[in-house]
Design a protein around this motif. Structure first.
Motif, PDB file in Angstrom:
ATOM      1  N   UNK A 213       7.212  13.110  -4.103  1.00  0.00           N
ATOM      2  CA  UNK A 213       6.162  12.310  -3.452  1.00  0.00           C
ATOM      3  C   UNK A 213       6.041  12.642  -1.964  1.00  0.00           C
TER       4      UNK A 213
ATOM      5  N   UNK B 119       6.781   3.109  -7.433  1.00  0.00           N
ATOM      6  CA  UNK B 119       8.176   2.679  -7.598  1.00  0.00           C
ATOM      7  C   UNK B 119       8.270   1.156  -7.763  1.00  0.00           C
ATOM      8  N   UNK B 120       7.432   0.439  -7.034  1.00  0.00           N
ATOM      9  CA  UNK B 120       7.454  -1.027  -7.154  1.00  0.00           C
ATOM     10  C   UNK B 120       7.050  -1.455  -8.568  1.00  0.00           C
TER      11      UNK B 120
ATOM     12  N   UNK C 206       2.840   5.941  -3.541  1.00  0.00           N
ATOM     13  CA  UNK C 206       4.189   6.190  -4.063  1.00  0.00           C
ATOM     14  C   UNK C 206       5.030   4.922  -4.040  1.00  0.00           C
ATOM     15  N   UNK C 207       4.878   4.144  -2.977  1.00  0.00           N
ATOM     16  CA  UNK C 207       5.592   2.866  -2.907  1.00  0.00           C
ATOM     17  C   UNK C 207       5.131   1.964  -4.054  1.00  0.00           C
TER      18      UNK C 207
ATOM     19  N   UNK D 262      11.063  11.015  -5.922  1.00  0.00           N
ATOM     20  CA  UNK D 262      10.883  10.679  -4.501  1.00  0.00           C
ATOM     21  C   UNK D 262      10.652  11.931  -3.671  1.00  0.00           C
TER      22      UNK D 262
ATOM     23  N   UNK E 275       0.854  -1.187   0.000  1.00  0.00           N
ATOM     24  CA  UNK E 275       0.000   0.000   0.000  1.00  0.00           C
ATOM     25  C   UNK E 275       0.884   1.229   0.000  1.00  0.00           C
ATOM     26  N   UNK E 276       0.279   2.387  -0.021  1.00  0.00           N
ATOM     27  CA  UNK E 276       0.944   3.687  -0.212  1.00  0.00           C
ATOM     28  C   UNK E 276       1.225   3.873  -1.703  1.00  0.00           C
TER      29      UNK E 276
END
Lengths: 248, 248
Positions: free
Chosen positions: B102, B75-76, B71-72, B99, B68-69
Motif C-alpha cells: 500500500x 485494514x479497519x 488503505x487505512x 502494508x 479516510x485513506x
C-alpha cells in the motif's frame, strides 16, 4: 529463529530515523547495517533484487523475512515484539488513525522533504542547477500539510491522540531535517505554535537526539557550503521528484 | 451502534473503487453517498472540517468514527467485520507485505495516475493548456512501477501472494483508469504479459465490473472529445501534481 532484526538504514533518511527511534524506544533487538546511499550501494541490481526493488531504505530482515516501507515495518514490529499499544494503536480505531496518518504522511508531509532535499542536497548529486521548481513544490507540500498538523495538535497532545505514536516519529523526523537545513524560517514557525511546541517536546527524548546527530551535522556542513559527494538517485526523498529524470 | 458503514466516494476515483469492491466482495453492509467531485462539494471548508482536511475520498463513517485513506479503511474494515484473511493478511507477515504494497502504491503506481488524469481530465478543469510535463511524470512513474509488478507476478498469482488481496484491488483500479483512458498502448502492454493476464483475470470478477462501469463510460466520453464540467482540485489524482498551483 533469532529475535535480532537486521536493520538496513541511513541516518540522513527521515523514515529510517523514525524506525530507528521506534526500535530504541522499545528495546527491540537489532543489528544495524548502514547502507551507503552516498555511493549508490542501494542502486545496484544485486541490492534491489535481494532487498527492495525501489532501492530505498529502511529495510528490515527478520530471519528469512525481508520487509521495506517504514510504516509497514512499524506495524510489523508492533506485532512481532508486542510493543506498547500507544505506538501503533491499542484499539481497532487507534490503529486505523495511525494508518490514516501514515498514508497522509506519504503523500503530503513527506513530499515536503523536497524543500530540504533540493535546497541542501541536490547539487551534491547533480551539480549546481536550477532546482527552484522542486523547492517550490516541496515548500508547497509543507505549506499544505502544516495547517492540518496544527489543527490535529489542537485536539490532542500528539498527532493521533494523547499518547505518542509512530505517526509522531514519522512527522517529527521530517521536521528534524527541515531544522538541519534551516528550511523553515522563524516567521513561518510563528504561525504554527502547536507544531513548534510538539516538536520541541519530542526533540527532548533521548532516543530522538541519538538518531538525529548525523543529519544535524550534515545539515550544518551543507549550510556552511561544504560539499558531500553523493550519487544516490532512487533513494531520493520519496515522491518529491517532479521530472521523469528524477529532477534534472 | 449499527453495523452499516456510510461510504463517501466517487466512482471515478481509483482508491474509492478499490474500497467499494472490497466491501462488495465481503458483503459489508454500507450505504453509499456519492460526493460530487465534479462541482467541488469536497472542497468546501465544511466538508474538510467534518470529514477530511485534504478533501479527498474515500471516507467511511462508522457510528461516530470517521476514517479516510483507502488503505487505512481496508485494514479497519478487515478488523471490524473479520473479513477473510486473504484480503488484508492472515499472518503478521502477510499483513506486513500488504502494508508494504500500500505504501509502494501511494508513492509509485498511484502517481502513475497522472498519465490518465492529465491526459483525459485536466483540461476539463483548467482548460486546454500544456500538460506535457505532468503527463510525462505520470508515464514515468507508471514505467517505474510496472516492471516491479511484473516481477512480483512471476512469483505468485497475485501481488502479495497466491490469494487475492486488497493490494490487488488498489493496483487493479489504477489500470482500470488507464484502460478507460486508453493510456497504455498495446506495444507497451506486450512487455508486461503477467500484469496483463492478472488484469484480465481480475476484470472478470463481477464486483470489479460493477464498480468500473462509470469510469469506463467517462473514459469513452473523454476519448470522444466530450467535455465534462469539473472544478475539483484537492482531490486530484493523489500526489500527481508537480507544481505548487496543482498543475498550472
Amino acid at each position: 529463529m533469532t529475535d535480532t532484526i537486521e536493520f538496513l538504514h541511513h541516518p540522513t533518511s527521515q523514515p529510517c530515523r523514525a524506525v530507528h527511534q521506534l526500535m530504541l524506544e522499545n528495546d527491540i533487538p537489532f543489528e544495524e547495517r548502514i547502507i551507503n546511499l552516498m555511493d549508490g550501494e542501494n542502486e545496484t541490481a544485486e541490492f534491489k533484487a535481494r532487498y527492495n526493488p525501489t532501492g530505498q531504505v529502511p529495510i528490515i530482515v527478520d530471519g528469512d523475512f525481508t520487509l521495506w516501507e517504514s510504516s509497514a515495518i512499524g506495524f510489523y514490529l508492533s506485532e512481532r515484539f508486542a510493543i506498547p499499544g500507544n505506538w501503533l494503536g491499542r484499539t481497532m480505531q487507534e490503529r486505523a488513525l495511525i494508518q490514516q496518518y501514515t498514508h497522509f504522511h506519504s503523500t503530503m508531509l513527506r513530499r515536503g522533504a523536497g524543500a530540504f532535499f533540493y535546497t541542501r542536497f541536490a547539487e551534491c548529486i547533480w551539480g549546481p542547477r536550477d532546482y527552484s521548481a522542486e523547492i517550490a513544490m516541496g515548500r508547497y507540500m509543507l505549506a499544505q500539510s502544516m495547517p492540518i498538523l496544527e489543527t490535529w495538535l489542537g485536539r490532542h497532545d500528539h498527532l493521533c491522540g494523547d499518547a505518542i505514536s509512530f505517526a509522531d516519529l514519522l512527522a517529527f523526523h521530517e521536521f528534524v531535517s527541515h531544522e538541519a537545513g534551516a528550511i523553515i524560517p522563524a516567521s513561518e514557525w510563528a504561525k504554527f505554535p502547536r507544531i513548534r511546541a510538539w516538536f520541541d517536546r519530542l526533540a527532548e527524548r533521548p532516543h530522538a537526539k541519538a538518531v538525529s546527530g548525523m543529519i544535524m551535522m550534515v545539515g550544518a556542513m551543507r549550510q556552511a557550503g561544504e560539499a558531500i559527494p553523493m550519487t544516490r538517485k532512487s533513494s531520493l526523498a520519496k515522491g518529491t521528484q517532479i521530472r521523469p529524470d528524477e529532477g534534472h
